[in-house]
Structure formats: structure tokens, C-alpha cells
Design a protein around this motif. Structure first.
Motif, PDB file in Angstrom:
ATOM      1  N   ASP A 142       0.851  -1.189   0.000  1.00  0.00           N
ATOM      2  CA  ASP A 142       0.000   0.000   0.000  1.00  0.00           C
ATOM      3  C   ASP A 142       0.888   1.240   0.000  1.00  0.00           C
ATOM      4  OD1 ASP A 142       0.782   0.491   2.766  1.00  0.00           O
ATOM      5  OD2 ASP A 142      -0.681  -1.045   3.327  1.00  0.00           O
ATOM      6  N   ILE A 143       0.258   2.400  -0.104  1.00  0.00           N
ATOM      7  CA  ILE A 143       1.012   3.653  -0.206  1.00  0.00           C
ATOM      8  C   ILE A 143       1.768   3.945   1.088  1.00  0.00           C
ATOM      9  CG2 ILE A 143       0.744   6.161  -0.394  1.00  0.00           C
ATOM     10  CD1 ILE A 143      -1.399   5.680  -2.501  1.00  0.00           C
ATOM     11  N   ASP A 170       0.394   3.239  -9.496  1.00  0.00           N
ATOM     12  CA  ASP A 170       1.255   4.166 -10.222  1.00  0.00           C
ATOM     13  C   ASP A 170       0.990   5.633  -9.885  1.00  0.00           C
ATOM     14  OD1 ASP A 170      -1.203   4.261 -11.592  1.00  0.00           O
ATOM     15  OD2 ASP A 170      -0.464   3.130 -13.299  1.00  0.00           O
ATOM     16  N   ILE A 171      -0.077   6.225 -10.425  1.00  0.00           N
ATOM     17  CA  ILE A 171      -0.304   7.667 -10.285  1.00  0.00           C
ATOM     18  C   ILE A 171      -0.454   8.058  -8.821  1.00  0.00           C
ATOM     19  CG2 ILE A 171      -1.706   9.626 -10.981  1.00  0.00           C
ATOM     20  CD1 ILE A 171      -0.246   8.190 -13.291  1.00  0.00           C
ATOM     21  N   MET A 174       2.971   7.850  -6.960  1.00  0.00           N
ATOM     22  CA  MET A 174       3.902   8.941  -7.248  1.00  0.00           C
ATOM     23  C   MET A 174       3.409  10.260  -6.651  1.00  0.00           C
ATOM     24  SD  MET A 174       5.932   6.935  -8.702  1.00  0.00           S
ATOM     25  CE  MET A 174       7.302   7.954  -9.221  1.00  0.00           C
ATOM     26  N   ALA A 175       2.098  10.482  -6.697  1.00  0.00           N
ATOM     27  CA  ALA A 175       1.539  11.702  -6.117  1.00  0.00           C
ATOM     28  C   ALA A 175       1.796  11.748  -4.612  1.00  0.00           C
ATOM     29  CB  ALA A 175       0.036  11.777  -6.404  1.00  0.00           C
ATOM     30  N   ALA A 176       1.641  10.613  -3.944  1.00  0.00           N
ATOM     31  CA  ALA A 176       1.864  10.574  -2.496  1.00  0.00           C
ATOM     32  C   ALA A 176       3.326  10.841  -2.155  1.00  0.00           C
ATOM     33  CB  ALA A 176       1.415   9.218  -1.954  1.00  0.00           C
ATOM     34  N   ILE A 177       4.236  10.291  -2.945  1.00  0.00           N
ATOM     35  CA  ILE A 177       5.665  10.523  -2.687  1.00  0.00           C
ATOM     36  C   ILE A 177       6.000  12.000  -2.856  1.00  0.00           C
ATOM     37  CG2 ILE A 177       8.008  10.029  -3.504  1.00  0.00           C
ATOM     38  CD1 ILE A 177       6.984   7.222  -4.281  1.00  0.00           C
ATOM     39  N   LYS A 203       0.438   9.847 -19.396  1.00  0.00           N
ATOM     40  CA  LYS A 203       0.717  11.286 -19.485  1.00  0.00           C
ATOM     41  C   LYS A 203       0.470  11.995 -18.161  1.00  0.00           C
ATOM     42  CE  LYS A 203      -0.743  13.431 -23.216  1.00  0.00           C
ATOM     43  NZ  LYS A 203      -1.622  13.768 -24.378  1.00  0.00           N
ATOM     44  N   GLN A 204      -0.311  11.384 -17.268  1.00  0.00           N
ATOM     45  CA  GLN A 204      -0.525  11.980 -15.952  1.00  0.00           C
ATOM     46  C   GLN A 204       0.767  12.025 -15.138  1.00  0.00           C
ATOM     47  OE1 GLN A 204      -4.251  10.745 -13.807  1.00  0.00           O
ATOM     48  NE2 GLN A 204      -4.465   9.337 -15.562  1.00  0.00           N
ATOM     49  N   LEU A 205       1.720  11.158 -15.474  1.00  0.00           N
ATOM     50  CA  LEU A 205       2.989  11.165 -14.760  1.00  0.00           C
ATOM     51  C   LEU A 205       3.785  12.439 -15.009  1.00  0.00           C
ATOM     52  CD1 LEU A 205       4.064   7.448 -15.391  1.00  0.00           C
ATOM     53  CD2 LEU A 205       3.358   8.434 -13.195  1.00  0.00           C
TER      54      LEU A 205
END
Length: 368
Positions: A142-143, A170-171, A174-177, A203-205
Motif C-alpha cells: 500500500d502507499i 502508479d499515479i 507517485m503523487a503521495a511521494i 501522461k498523468q505522470l
């Protein structure tokens, strides 16, 4: 040099914790350790980097054993070799099987460096005294678990976080990091988990200011990656698609990537790695050294190749304690302030811990 004897050991080393990627979970690192001896008793070491199953590429531990025993070892045993670069020509008739080739060639490079009384880094014309290193983090349950991993490795000074991703992990990860750790050097590794049908998702990355996304599409593709790179601002790095200088040339000419990962095993050894490095360096393309959960022997070869000047991005050559409670070399590879010092003693620069090696060896075979 004359190769008078070769020993293959099947080694199995338990990982400190399971390593999860888009193509499966690894709990033990199994490999073949190659020992190449000359007539004076000097020995050079190399190791295979294949998995036990054909998930990263077509090679496996068993196929490496077959190719080494039946094809590659007979090409060098009791043969006079002036320089390890000759292995490129000797091994050329054998198609692919690069990880098997790299293991034997690596042992010959180590032996050659010891005969010349120089470090492996110096033998391949490396220039650096230390290398910056990053760390590769497998997919977490988990995140929260991922954030704990990142926090641990940031505290240890690693200069880049590589995070394995797959659809559904994925998205949000990365957003949480980014929310938790700000603008740390960060990249994503997809291990071919996506297709062009995912282009809008990928592309959201772009919003996360990543150093790169590694091999998002097919493991043998350079065409679709060119289409994806035109649509993304994040640099694409190719890994599995690149085996030769020609592969690198075609990918760069097509615009399939802006960065290349050089794995010694994937491309067939140190000589081929250096050739790809030289080509990319001449074109101004940054390269870095990827990892395959190597023991200290393979890790030492990665350290040596990263000493070449074109390796400008932190690689995956983390410390021995990243994966193993006890390595088979001494001293262990250590990271200080985000750097690994390059050994200056002859060969790979580390001694084998034979007691530990014997404890993790399942079987061995001698060819003479």
C-alpha cells in the motif's frame, strides 16, 4: 592469459524482504557464480543476472547453465586470450544469451585486471573515484508502506529513488511521494507493464517532474515508445529494448527515448557495455547502470562500469545491506553520503568470503 580451469557454482541467497515488480515477486537471489583460473592459480569472478524464470527476458538460470557448459566455456578453456575484448568476437556466433556471456566475460575481465595488477575500473578505462547511487524500490502492499520505504532510503542518503509501478499502483503512489517528500530525485520503472492504449493514463505522470519513466511499453519495442515520447514531457529511458550499440542508435534516431539504462548482463558484458556507453557519450545521451539484485560480485562489476564518464545519473548499485543480511564478499559494498567508493585494489576490489559462499552454494562443477 590461458584459462586453465573454470568453476560454476549454483548460489542461492535469501533476500532480506520480497522484491515485487510488475512481473512477479522475488524472495531469493539465485545465480551462477563463474570462477575463471589461470595457470598460476589467480582467479576472476563473474555472476549471471538472469531470473529463475523467463520474466525479465528469455534467459533463465537453467538456460545460462546450459549455454555456459555446452557452448561458452569450451570457447575459452585452455585458449590463450590476450585481452577480454576478444570475448566479443569469440562469443559472437552464439545468438543472444547475453547474461550467460556476461558472467563468463566478467570473470575473464576480473582475472585480466588481477594479472595486470590494476583495478577493474582502471582496466576498462574508468575515470571516477566514487559514484553516486540510487535505490530501486519494489511495489509495496500500500502507499503507506511505500512512503516508509522512501523515508528509509532518503535518510540513508541515496541520491535517487526508483519506484516500480504497474497499472493500479502508479499515479496515486507517485503523487503521495511528491506530497510527502517534495522535489526529491524520483523516477518510475514500469518493466513493460503498459501499452499505447494507456497513453492518456501515462501522461498523468508528467505532473510529477520525474527524472524519467523506464521501459513503460513492450520489452522489445522501440516504435511505440517513440510515439509515447512525443506525447510526454517526462523523458523515457529504455532498458529491456537495448542490447547492442545498433539498438541504441535506432532508438535514439527514432526518438524512442532520451536516456538509456545499461545493464552489464542484459547487453552481454563489460566490453559491450562500454561500447554502448561510448556511443551514447558521443551523442550526449545520459546513461546509468541498472541492477538485477546482484550479489557483491555482480555489484562490483556494476561499480566498475559506472566509473566511465558517461554514467552521469545515479544507478541502482545500492549497498550490500539493501538486499542481503550477509553478502558473499568482504568488505561489503557500503554507501556513504549517497556515494560508493570505487575500489583501487586489483580486480573487482573485493575478496570472496568463502565460508559464506560455501554456505549458500547448492552445487558446483569444475571444467578443466
Amino acid at each position: 592469459m590461458n584459462i586453465s580451469r573454470i568453476v560454476l557454482r549454483h548460489v542461492a541467497m535469501p533476500l532480506k524482504s520480497p522484491f515485487v515488480t510488475s512481473f512477479g515477486t522475488t524472495t531469493d537471489k539465485e545465480f551462477l557464480l563463474v570462477e575463471a583460473y589461470d595457470e598460476q592459480g589467480l582467479v576472476g569472478y563473474g555472476e549471471t543476472t538472469s531470473m529463475t524464470g523467463p520474466y525479465y527476458n528469455e534467459e533463465t538460470l537453467k538456460s545460462n547453465h546450459h549455454i555456459l557448459r555446452d557452448f561458452l566455456i569450451p570457447l575459452v578453456l585452455h585458449k590463450t586470450i590476450q585481452h577480454p575484448d576478444e570475448c566479443m568476437e569469440l562469443f559472437h556466433p552464439i545468438k543472444r544469451n547475453n547474461m550467460a556471456k556476461a558472467a563468463l566475460e566478467g570473470a575473464i575481465w576480473d582475472l585480466y585486471a588481477k594479472q595486470q595488477n590494476v583495478s577493474l575500473s582502471r582496466a576498462i578505462n574508468g575515470e571516477k573515484s566514487r559514484i553516486p547511487v540510487g535505490v530501486s524500490i519494489g511495489i509495496q502492499p500500500d502507499i503507506t508502506a511505500m512512503l516508509k520505504q522512501v523515508e528509509q532510503f532518503v535518510a540513508q542518503g541515496y541520491q535517487r529513488m526508483k519506484v516500480k509501478i504497474k497499472p493500479g499502483a502508479d499515479i496515486d503512489v507517485m503523487a503521495a511521494i511528491r506530497r510527502e517528500f517534495g522535489d526529491i530525485p524520483l523516477m518510475a520503472d514500469a518493466n513493460s507493464a503498459y501499452t499505447l492504449a494507456d497513453i492518456d493514463h501515462l501522461k498523468q505522470l508528467d505532473e510529477f517532474n520525474l527524472m524519467m519513466i523506464e521501459q513503460p511499453l513492450g520489452h522489445d519495442d522501440i516504435i511505440d515508445h517513440a510515439t509515447l515520447q512525443r506525447e510526454m514531457t517526462t523523458p523515457i529511458c529504455l532498458d529491456e529494448s537495448i542490447h547492442t550499440v545498433d539498438d541504441a542508435r535506432k532508438a535514439l534516431d527514432l526518438g524512442s527515448c532520451r536516456i538509456i539504462n545499461i545493464k552489464v548482463g542484459r547487453v552481454g558484458g563489460l566490453s559491450h557495455s562500454r561500447a554502448i556507453h561510448d556511443y551514447c557519450h558521443d551523442r550526449g545521451i545520459p546513461v546509468w547502470c541498472g541492477g538485477m539484485l546482484e550479489s557483491g560480485v555482480g555489484r562490483a562489476h556494476n561499480i566498475a562500469i559506472t566509473s566511465l564518464p558517461g554514467f552521469t545519473l545515479p544507478g541502482d548499485t545500492s549497498g550490500s545491506d539493501r538486499y542481503f543480511d550477509q553478502d558473499i564478499i568482504e568488505p561489503a559494498v557500503t554507501v556513504q553520503d549517497g556515494f560508493i567508493e570505487i575500489p583501487t585494489t586489483p580486480g573487482i576490489g573485493y575478496n570472496l568470503n568463502h565460508k559464506r559462499l560455501d554456505a549458500v552454494t547448492l552445487f558446483s562443477e569444475t571444467y578443466k
